[in-house]
Scaffold this active site. Structure first.
Site, PDB file in Angstrom:
ATOM      1  N   LYS A  92      -9.013  -3.077  -3.697  1.00 20.95           N
ATOM      2  CA  LYS A  92      -7.582  -3.247  -3.996  1.00 20.95           C
ATOM      3  C   LYS A  92      -7.074  -4.552  -3.381  1.00 20.95           C
ATOM      4  CE  LYS A  92      -6.484  -0.384   0.049  1.00 20.95           C
ATOM      5  NZ  LYS A  92      -6.255   1.010   0.495  1.00 20.95           N
ATOM      6  N   TYR A 113       9.834 -27.516  14.722  1.00 29.20           N
ATOM      7  CA  TYR A 113      11.152 -26.869  14.605  1.00 29.20           C
ATOM      8  C   TYR A 113      11.546 -26.160  15.899  1.00 29.20           C
ATOM      9  CZ  TYR A 113      11.323 -27.430   9.515  1.00 29.20           C
ATOM     10  OH  TYR A 113      11.373 -27.928   8.246  1.00 29.20           O
TER      11      TYR A 113
HETATM   12  C1  LIG Z   1      -7.237   1.351   1.450  1.00 34.34           C
HETATM   13  C2  LIG Z   1      -7.890   2.676   1.410  1.00 34.34           C
HETATM   14  C3  LIG Z   1      -9.217   2.824   1.840  1.00 34.34           C
HETATM   15  C4  LIG Z   1      -9.982   1.721   2.528  1.00 34.34           C
HETATM   16  O1  LIG Z   1      -9.574   1.678   3.876  1.00 34.34           O
HETATM   17  P1  LIG Z   1     -10.167   0.650   4.934  1.00 34.34           P
HETATM   18  O2  LIG Z   1      -9.522   1.041   6.198  1.00 34.34           O
HETATM   19  O3  LIG Z   1      -9.770  -0.706   4.475  1.00 34.34           O
HETATM   20  O4  LIG Z   1     -11.652   0.850   4.928  1.00 34.34           O
HETATM   21  C5  LIG Z   1      -9.826   4.065   1.648  1.00 34.34           C
HETATM   22  N1  LIG Z   1      -9.135   5.103   1.104  1.00 34.34           N
HETATM   23  C6  LIG Z   1      -7.846   5.000   0.714  1.00 34.34           C
HETATM   24  C7  LIG Z   1      -7.140   6.187   0.153  1.00 34.34           C
HETATM   25  C8  LIG Z   1      -7.179   3.788   0.873  1.00 34.34           C
HETATM   26  O5  LIG Z   1      -5.880   3.689   0.513  1.00 34.34           O
END
Ligand SMILES: *Cc1c(COP(=O)(O)O)cnc(C)c1O
Length: 393
Positions: free
Chosen positions: A59, A278
């Protein structure tokens, strides 16, 4: 082409690279993504979880590392199942991995069932309303594709309640029910001693009993390190694939994946007592040499990593590597620029057109996160869109 010197490319760049974004000379920074390291990390997690299967969470553009090249490389390396948050991301995975099983985590938007079928993606169902809609669609269309059921075992974010499980388990006894996976998500996996880990694992064990014969998935990256009881039938690592430490209390067993180099646009001399940047938030304690580099918060280098006289959010001053030495980041981070104190380098060791390493050469994503008062996940997913990107394999 990366032929001009000085170049951001590491000395031992392998020939097979994929690139995206503007040419190097037209950008402020170059982001290198080591696809071999991602596959290496996936394999090491897979070996840790065997006999469970190991999926990959891609994702958010594979946590900023590029969903299409990352998916294609992982599929080539043997990964068969991918998790994304949105349908649009499922499309990208489908384009890169025609044979993959794809789960979409963030729930089904009303009316989206036909889209799932058209790209052969599986919804992760977290409400009864979604289940009813999906079931009706399957009956009406004859679509035989699968879905997952997500149960909430204590995080209270997404998922069906465990009270809804018995009724669903009865439905799942019917032929062609299409439920290919049950899953839940740990709220505190990176804190191994947290009570919720045991409570959630136990609640999920009871769900697995109800849904005997259906594959089950519990662990994210950190969850894999909680041991075999958390592995179930499939693990779902994301962050660890991209080099974030899944065991924050212990050394990182993952290979670093990204290197971010920023171009030095000027080297200037700053008199003792003169401010930089800044808000005049940093003042030279002595006559200093300062490198101005062309990456800033618009590129995802968090402003919170800069100087704040009242004490910054992050743990310690941020650093960058110039000429193989770590140099402190000084003053505020601007939108497109930041400043490094390179006084410790010999005169002429860093010049206009050279590159400073902001991530890589020993600087980890987790360190940058610490300096910025955030987590490695946010550093990765903030990586800017202006870089030239080079995927090495
Ligand atoms: C994002 C997500 C993962 C992966 O988690 P990590 O901590 O990045 O390994 C797994 N399961 C779900 C439901 C997630 O939303």
């Amino acid at each position: 082409m990366l032929t001009k010197t000085p170049s951001a490319a590491p000395a031992a760049t392998v020939p097979q690279e994929i690139t995206a974004g503007p040419p190097e000379l037209e950008t402020g920074g170059v982001l290198f993504i080591d696809l071999n390291a991602i596959v290496f990390n996936w394999r090491s997690l897979m070996q840790r979880a065997v006999p469970a299967d190991c999926a990959a969470v891609v994702k958010a553009d594979a946590y900023g590392c590029g969903i299409e090249p990352v998916t294609a490389e992982l599929a080539k390396g043997g990964c068969r199942t991918f998790f994304v948050a949105h349908l649009a991301e499922a499309r990208q995975v489908r384009a890169a991995a025609p044979e993959a099983v794809i789960y979409v985590l963030n729930g089904m938007a009303p009316g989206s069932s036909p889209i799932y079928a058209s790209i052969d993606a599986r919804p992760v169902i977290g409400t009864m309303a979604e289940f009813v809609e999906w079931d009706a669609f399957r009956r009406a269309s004859g679509w035989l594709g699968g879905a997952a059921l997500h149960f909430d075992t204590g995080m209270n974010r997404l998922g069906l309640s465990v009270n809804e499980a018995p009724a669903l388990a009865a439905r799942v006894k019917m032929p062609d029910h299409g439920i290919a996976l049950i899953m839940t998500h740990l709220a505190c996996a990176e804190t191994p001693g947290h009570d919720l880990n045991n409570a959630q694992t136990e609640a999920f064990r009871q769900l697995r009993y109800l849904f005997r014969g259906v594959s089950a998935s519990l662990a994210n990256s950190s969850g894999i390190f909680l041991g075999p009881a958390a592995h179930c039938d499939m693990v779902r690592p994301g962050a660890a694939l991209y080099g974030v430490n899944p065991t924050p209390a212990a050394p990182n067993l993952m290979e670093p994946v990204i290197t971010l180099r920023a171009r030095i646009v000027q080297v200037r001399h700053v008199e003792r007592g003169a401010p930089v940047g800044y808000g005049a938030a940093w003042t030279a304690p002595r006559a200093s040499r300062v490198a101005i580099v062309s990456v800033g918060y618009a590129d995802g280098y968090h402003r919170a990593a800069g100087s704040f006289p009242a004490g910054k959010k992050g743990a310690a001053p941020a650093q960058a590597v110039v000429g193989s030495k770590r140099c402190p980041v000084i003053g505020r981070i601007s939108m497109d620029l930041m400043a490094l104190d390179i006084s410790a380098l010999t005169e002429g060791a860093a010049k206009r057109g050279d590159f400073a390493t902001l991530i890589g050469d020993g600087i980890t994503v987790d360190e940058v996160a610490d300096w910025s008062g955030t987590i490695g996940y946010e550093v990765l997913t903030s990586l800017g869109r202006r870089y030239r990107r080079v995927w090495m394999r």
